[in-house]
Design an enzyme around this catalytic site. Structure first.
Site: not given
Length: 485
Positions: A332-333
Site C-alpha cells: 500500500h505504500g
C-alpha cells in the site's frame, strides 16, 4: 485521467462509440484500439509512465514465450531453465516496482537506522515520481508469468491482445487486479454489444460515482480537518474522524471498483468483483474476504499458499499470516505506518485462523431476513470498530502521529461532545443512505442492481434522484485514494 473528471466524461463516450461502431469488425484492430485508448488514458497523467507499462508488458509477454520455447524443445535441465526465466521476470518486475515506489523509503530507513547508533550518513535519495497504479499492473503482469510457469494458462503469441490485457484502461490505475486466466481469454473472443450488460454497467458506474463524489468526498472534508488538527481536538472528535475515514476509504475505493467494473462491462468484458459489502462483516476474517478481493486472493494464491498456507505447525501459520499482512501493508505504500497497519491486522486475524474459525462466516449476514439479530449487530459493530481503529495507521503520516492520535482517542475527552463546526451532517446523511441501500442489496453484485424492479418509471426516478444528488451535494473533488498505491 480520473474517473471523476470532465475529461473522462468526454473520453468515455468517444472511445465507446469508436470501439463499437468503427472497430468492431476486426478483433485484432479492436484490441489495438483498446491499447491506444488505454495509453492515452494513462499517459494523461505523465507520458513517461507509458515507458514503464510497456516495459512491464513486454517482459512478461516475452517470459511466457521463452517458457513455451523451452517446453517445445524439451531441452535438458528443462525445469532449471524454466525456474531461471520465471524468477528473472519476477525479479525484474519487482525491481522496477521497488525503484519507483520504495527506493527513497529504504534509503531513508537505512540512514535513520545508522543515526540511532551515532553514525550520520548523507542522504542521497532521488526525486522519483511514483507512477500511478504501478502496483496494480505489475501484479497483473506477474500473475500471467507465474500462471504460465505453473502451466495454468497457455502463453500467448498475440502481443496486441496481451498489451491490451495489461493496459485495459478501466482496470489499469486501481484494479481490480485481474488474473490472466480470467481476463486474457476475453481478448481472443469476438465481442458483441450486449444491451443488458451495458445498462447494468451504467448503473454500476452511477453507484460508484455516488459513493465517490457524494459519500467519500464529503467525508474527506471532515477527515482532513481532524487529521490536520488532531493535537488540539478531543478524543471523541478523533474517533469520529477515523470513523468517517473508514467510510471515506471504503466509498472511495469500492466506488472506483464499481466504476471500473461497470466501464469494463460497457466494452463487453467481465471483471472480477472487488468488494462484497465488507462493512457488514461479522469478524475480521470475513472482512478480509470481502475487502479488496482481487488483492487479498492474489497474496493468498501467489504468496500464502506457496509458503504452506494453513498447513503445518502453528509457528508456520503465524509466520505465513504475518508475511502476507506485512507484504500487504508494504504494497500500500512506502511508509512504516502501512507496515504497522499490516502487523496489527495480522494480530487481529491470528486468533481466528489458529482456532480454525476464519471460515465461520461465508454466507450473507441475516440472509433472507430484513434486519439482523442482536448477536449479528454486536458482531458487525465490533468488527467495524476494530477495523476502524487500524485505519489510524493507514491515514496517519507517521508512526509518531498515529501514536499521539491513539493517545487522544483513549483519553478522558473521548466522552466529550465531538467538534461539529466542520460540516458533518451531509457526510452522516449520505453514509446512512449508502449503508441502507447496500444492506437492502447485500445479496446483489452492486448497490444499483435493480433487476427485480420491473417498473421502468421507478427505476428512472432512482437514477435521476442519484444524478441530482451528484450535482447538488457532490463534495470537493478529491483524487482517488488508491491512486497513490
Amino acid at each position: 485521467m480520473p474517473f471523476n473528471s470532465i475529461t473522462f466524461a468526454l473520453f468515455l463516450p468517444i472511445v465507446f462509440g469508436m470501439y463499437w461502431f468503427v472497430f468492431q469488425r476486426n478483433l485484432k484492430i479492436q484490441n489495438l484500439f483498446i491499447i491506444v485508448a488505454s495509453y492515452i488514458f494513462y499517459g494523461w497523467w505523465d507520458w513517461r509512465f507509458l515507458i514503464l507499462i510497456a516495459f512491464t508488458s513486454f517482459c512478461s509477454w516475452g517470459c511466457g514465450l521463452m517458457l513455451q520455447r523451452i517446453d517445445n524443445k524439451q531441452v535438458s535441465n528443462n525445469i532449471l531453465f524454466r525456474k531461471i526465466i520465471s524468477a528473472s521476470n519476477i525479479v525484474l518486475n519487482l525491481m522496477v516496482l521497488g525503484i519507483f515506489k520504495y527506493f527513497n523509503f529504504f534509503v531513508d530507513s537505512f540512514i535513520t537506522a545508522f543515526s540511532s547508533f551515532g553514525v550520520h550518513l548523507q542522504p542521497n535519495t532521488l526525486y522519483i515520481i511514483l507512477p500511478v497504479g504501478i502496483s496494480f499492473y505489475t501484479f497483473q503482469a506477474l500473475s500471467y508469468s507465474i500462471d504460465v510457469y505453473r502451466r495454468k494458462i497457455e502463453p500467448t503469441n498475440d502481443i496486441i491482445a496481451f498489451f491490451a490485457y495489461i493496459s485495459f484502461f478501466p482496470l489499469l490505475v486501481a484494479g481490480p487486479i485481474e488474473r490472466a486466466t480470467k481476463l486474457l481469454p476475453q481478448f481472443f473472443v469476438k465481442r458483441t454489444f450486449d444491451y443488458k450488460k451495458a445498462t447494468d454497467g451504467m448503473r454500476q458506474i452511477l453507484w460508484g460515482l455516488f459513493k465517490k463524489i457524494v459519500v467519500a468526498d464529503n467525508c474527506a472534508t471532515y477527515v482532513n480537518y481532524v487529521f490536520e488538527n488532531y493535537s488540539t481536538l478531543s478524543g471523541s472528535t478523533l474517533l469520529l474522524g477515523v470513523i468517517f475515514f473508514t467510510f471515506q476509504i471504503y466509498s472511495d475505493f469500492s466506488g472506483y471498483s464499481d466504476i471500473a467494473i461497470g466501464t469494463a462491462r460497457l466494452f463487453g468484458f467481465n471483471a472480477m468483483r472487488n468488494f462484497a459489502y465488507p462493512l457488514f462483516s461479522r469478524d475480521v476474517a470475513e472482512f478480509w474476504r470481502r475487502w479488496h478481493i482481487s488483492q487479498t486472493t492474489w497474496f493468498r494464491d501467489y504468496v500464502y499458499i506457496p509458503l504452506g498456507g494453513s498447513r503445518g505447525t502453528k509457528a508456520i501459520i503465524i509466520r505465513n499470516t504475518f508475511i502476507i499482512f506485512l507484504l500487504s501493508g508494504l504494497w500500500h505504500g512506502a511508509n512504516w505506518t502501512f507496515i504497522a497497519w499490516g502487523a496489527v491486522n495480522a494480530i487481529l486475524f491470528l486468533p481466528l485462523i489458529l482456532s480454525q474459525k476464519n471460515r465461520k462466516y461465508t454466507n450473507i449476514v441475516a440472509e433472507g431476513k430484513i434486519l439482523p439479530n442482536i448477536k449479528e449487530v454486536i458482531q458487525m459493530c465490533g468488527t467495524f470498530l476494530l477495523v476502524t481503529l487500524t485505519r489510524v495507521f493507514f491515514r496517519a503520516e507517521s508512526i509518531n502521529q498515529a501514536y499521539h492520535y491513539f493517545c487522544g482517542i483513549f483519553s478522558k475527552t473521548v466522552f466529550a461532545i465531538p467538534y461539529f463546526e466542520i460540516n458533518y451532517l451531509y457526510p452522516l446523511i449520505f453514509v446512512f443512505m449508502m449503508l441502507i441501500i447496500e444492506w437492502i442489496q447485500r445479496n446483489k453484485q452492486h448497490g444499483l442492481d435493480l433487476s427485480e424492479i420491473k417498473s421502468l418509471f421507478l427505476r428512472f426516478i432512482i437514477y435521476y434522484f442519484l444524478i441530482g444528488i451528484l450535482f447538488v451535494f457532490g463534495g470537493v473533488a478529491e483524487t482517488f485514494i488508491y491512486f497513490q498505491f
